[in-house]
Each structure stands twice: as structure tokens, then as C-alpha cells.
Design a protein around this motif. Structure first.
Motif, PDB file in Angstrom:
ATOM      1  N   THR A 285       7.074  -2.975  10.632  1.00 52.11           N
ATOM      2  CA  THR A 285       6.466  -2.492   9.395  1.00 52.11           C
ATOM      3  C   THR A 285       7.447  -1.666   8.574  1.00 52.11           C
TER       4      THR A 285
ATOM      5  N   ASN B  94       0.829  -1.220   0.000  1.00 52.94           N
ATOM      6  CA  ASN B  94       0.000   0.000   0.000  1.00 52.94           C
ATOM      7  C   ASN B  94       0.854   1.256   0.000  1.00 52.94           C
TER       8      ASN B  94
ATOM      9  N   ALA C 144       0.626  -8.174   5.865  1.00 55.23           N
ATOM     10  CA  ALA C 144      -0.020  -7.551   7.031  1.00 55.23           C
ATOM     11  C   ALA C 144       0.387  -6.095   7.164  1.00 55.23           C
ATOM     12  N   THR C 145       1.638  -5.794   6.819  1.00 57.18           N
ATOM     13  CA  THR C 145       2.117  -4.407   6.873  1.00 57.18           C
ATOM     14  C   THR C 145       1.303  -3.513   5.954  1.00 57.18           C
TER      15      THR C 145
ATOM     16  N   SER D  50      -1.847  -4.212   4.652  1.00 58.91           N
ATOM     17  CA  SER D  50      -3.292  -4.230   4.880  1.00 58.91           C
ATOM     18  C   SER D  50      -3.685  -3.538   6.184  1.00 58.91           C
ATOM     19  N   ASN D  51      -2.888  -3.724   7.235  1.00 56.44           N
ATOM     20  CA  ASN D  51      -3.219  -3.101   8.521  1.00 56.44           C
ATOM     21  C   ASN D  51      -1.940  -2.901   9.331  1.00 56.44           C
ATOM     22  N   PRO D  52      -1.227  -1.806   9.081  1.00 60.43           N
ATOM     23  CA  PRO D  52       0.063  -1.604   9.768  1.00 60.43           C
ATOM     24  C   PRO D  52      -0.050  -1.512  11.279  1.00 60.43           C
ATOM     25  N   ARG D  53      -1.136  -0.943  11.795  1.00 65.60           N
ATOM     26  CA  ARG D  53      -1.278  -0.831  13.250  1.00 65.60           C
ATOM     27  C   ARG D  53      -1.401  -2.214  13.887  1.00 65.60           C
ATOM     28  N   MET D  54      -2.210  -3.070  13.287  1.00 65.43           N
ATOM     29  CA  MET D  54      -2.335  -4.436  13.787  1.00 65.43           C
ATOM     30  C   MET D  54      -1.019  -5.187  13.666  1.00 65.43           C
ATOM     31  N   ALA D  55      -0.319  -4.958  12.528  1.00 60.12           N
ATOM     32  CA  ALA D  55       0.952  -5.640  12.322  1.00 60.12           C
ATOM     33  C   ALA D  55       1.970  -5.233  13.397  1.00 60.12           C
ATOM     34  N   ARG D  56       2.027  -3.948  13.721  1.00 62.98           N
ATOM     35  CA  ARG D  56       2.961  -3.497  14.767  1.00 62.98           C
ATOM     36  C   ARG D  56       2.596  -4.072  16.130  1.00 62.98           C
ATOM     37  N   SER D  57       1.307  -4.210  16.393  1.00 58.29           N
ATOM     38  CA  SER D  57       0.893  -4.783  17.676  1.00 58.29           C
ATOM     39  C   SER D  57       1.276  -6.251  17.795  1.00 58.29           C
TER      40      SER D  57
END
Length: 307
Positions: free
Chosen positions: A178, A31, A163-164, A166-173
């Protein structure tokens, strides 16, 4: 269209299939709106052509071209990740600077490879014409790149990269770096584009500093056409759609320019490109409208069906 014209369109389509894979990786997977593509394509051609003229083995020169493109993508990502420069601006900065870098590498606006060895001449098979051999070699390269990407994205590192994007915040958690995966993704993306540029220069007999103009548009058009024809959430199908989209795009271009009825000429290439991209963008919307219209149609009741 003659057989040579058809095979020529297939040849260029397979080369830009690699560009489409790179654009799909940056725009769809991580993205990242990366404009470095317009400069990494001629960078690959400039590096490969210059090294071949200097006496390097064409395969080694092509590998160095891939590495140079990967480096340019990494720099774009570094500007965004470390210096917090906007994605578009980071890509524009690298794209502008690479124009001068390409001139420095070649030492002049273009480098000819007409009398130099290339990967195609080194893989020549007696009895097979050059216009048939080149598409076969490029088909193997494009399919190999697709399979390598499919294998990578199915791995743990590839899933982390997806995952980075599609949803970086979830990936970092989840403990995923990322920033690192963004850098790797942009390096792979521009490496593929530079590989396409190196093969394009060797296929067409030379590299030119301006041969990358509009590459990002062609790559996006191929991705959009492919996604329209093969809509799927499967990544293996998506990468296949990129290759098919690039091939069909080049066939549409060749067909439009070779049909006398339209009266189009070589200078109308950008116009044809804009029209095809516009149609590709409109097709998903019209498909969605057709689906909604079908859902709104009244279904026949059981009584009328029994009657």
C-alpha cells in the motif's frame, strides 16, 4: 456570450479537467487528502516557462514539468508513508516549500511567453484560428489522459492501487504494498496537475508564482459537479465526469461573470466559485431527499388500480 468567450471557457475547462483527474485520483482512488495541488500546478507552469525561455523544445519542457509535479507528489507521499506525517500536514509542508522553489526556478515572480514558441504554436494549422486550435489540442490531451488512466486502473497495478484506497488493511493482507501504490498514486496525481499548469502557462502566455491559488478548490468543485451530473460506480464514467465537471464549472464561471444582470466583475471570481461549490455540495443531499420522498409515497393498491 460570444463564440470567443465560449471557446475560452472550454479551453480553460479542459486544462482544469486534467486537474480534476489528478484530484479525483488522490481524493477518490487512493483516499489521500492532498493539498500539494495548489503548488504543483504553478510548479508545472514555472518549469515549462523557464525551460522554454532557455531555449528548450516546448514538448520536452512540458514533459519535464510533468516529471517535476510527479516528484512533488512523491515527496508528499514519502513524508506521510515513511515519516508518518499526517496527510494534510505533509501536503501543506510541500505546498509551502514549493512556493520558494517556484521562485527559485523562475528567478522572479513571473515569466512571459508571449514571444516564445509553445506546444500550441508548434501545432498550429494554417487556416484554423488560435482560439479554435487551442481547445482542439487540449481536448485531445484531456481525452488521452482519461483513456490512459482508464487503461491503467483496469490493469493489475491499477486494481491494486484502487484496493489501497478503498481498504488498505485488506490490500495488505493480499500482499499489496500500500505504501508503494500510495507513492505512485500521488506522483501520477500531481504529475497531471503539473501538466495542466504547464499547458495553462503556455496557453495564457506566461507563468506566475501565484497562479496556483485555489487550484484544489477548482479541482474538487469539478469532481463534485461531475459526480452529481454523472453518478456511477464505473471508473470510466467517473473520469469522464471529471472532465465534464471541469468544463461545466468554467462555463458557469464565464456565464456568471458575463451576464450584466448580476453585476458581477472579475474580482467576484472567488465569490462565484464559493457559491458554485456550495451548490454542488448541496445537490447530492437534495437528490437523496427526493429519492427518499418518492419511496415514502404510498403505492396504489391492486383493488384501487383495478377499479
Amino acid at each position: 456570450m460570444s463564440l470567443i468567450a465560449i471557446l475560452g471557457a472550454l479551453e480553460v475547462g479542459l486544462i482544469f479537467g486534467l486537474v480534476a483527474l489528478g484530484v479525483h485520483l488522490s481524493f477518490r482512488i487512493i483516499n489521500f487528502a492532498d493539498l500539494t495541488v495548489d503548488a504543483s500546478f504553478p510548479l508545472g507552469g514555472a518549469v515549462a516557462a523557464t525551460l522554454i525561455v532557455l531555449g528548450w523544445n516546448p514538448f520536452a519542457a512540458t514533459a519535464i514539468a510533468f516529471a517535476s509535479g510527479a516528484l512533488s507528489g512523491w515527496i508528499t507521499g514519502w513524508l506521510n508513508v515513511r515519516l508518518k506525517i499526517l496527510q494534510l500536514l505533509a501536503g501543506i509542508l510541500v505546498m509551502i516549500s514549493l512556493y520558494s522553489v517556484n521562485l527559485r526556478i523562475m528567478g522572479k515572480p513571473n515569466v512571459a511567453l508571449i514571444s516564445e514558441p509553445t506546444v500550441f504554436s508548434m501545432l498550429a494549422i494554417e487556416g484554423i484560428p488560435e482560439y479554435v486550435l487551442k481547445p482542439l489540442i487540449l481536448l485531445v490531451v484531456a481525452l488521452a489522459a482519461k483513456l490512459v488512466l482508464d487503461f491503467y486502473f483496469a490493469s493489475e497495478a491499477g486494481l491494486a492501487m484502487r484496493a489501497t484506497g478503498s481498504n488498505p488493511r485488506m490490500a495488505r493482507s493480499q500482499g499489496i504494498s500500500t505504501d508503494r501504490h500510495t507513492l505512485i498514486g500521488l506522483a501520477l496525481s500531481n504529475g497531471l496537475v503539473a501538466l495542466a499548469g504547464a499547458l495553462f502557462a503556455q496557453s495564457q502566455g506566461g507563468a506566475d508564482v501565484s497562479m496556483g491559488i485555489g487550484t484544489i478548490v477548482i479541482g474538487l468543485a469539478a469532481v463534485i459537479v461531475g459526480e452529481t451530473l454523472l453518478p456511477s460506480r464505473s471508473l470510466a464514467v467517473a473520469t469522464l465526469a471529471c472532465l465534464l465537471g471541469a468544463i461545466l464549472y468554467r462555463f458557469f464561471i464565464a456565464l456568471a461573470l458575463n451576464i450584466d444582470f448580476f453585476g458581477l466583475k472579475a474580482q467576484d471570481l472567488n465569490l462565484v466559485t464559493a457559491v458554485l461549490v456550495g451548490l454542488a455540495l448541496l445537490m447530492p443531499a437534495y437528490r437523496q431527499k427526493i429519492r427518499k420522498a418518492r419511496l415514502r409515497r404510498p403505492q396504489p393498491s391492486k383493488e384501487s388500480a383495478n377499479a
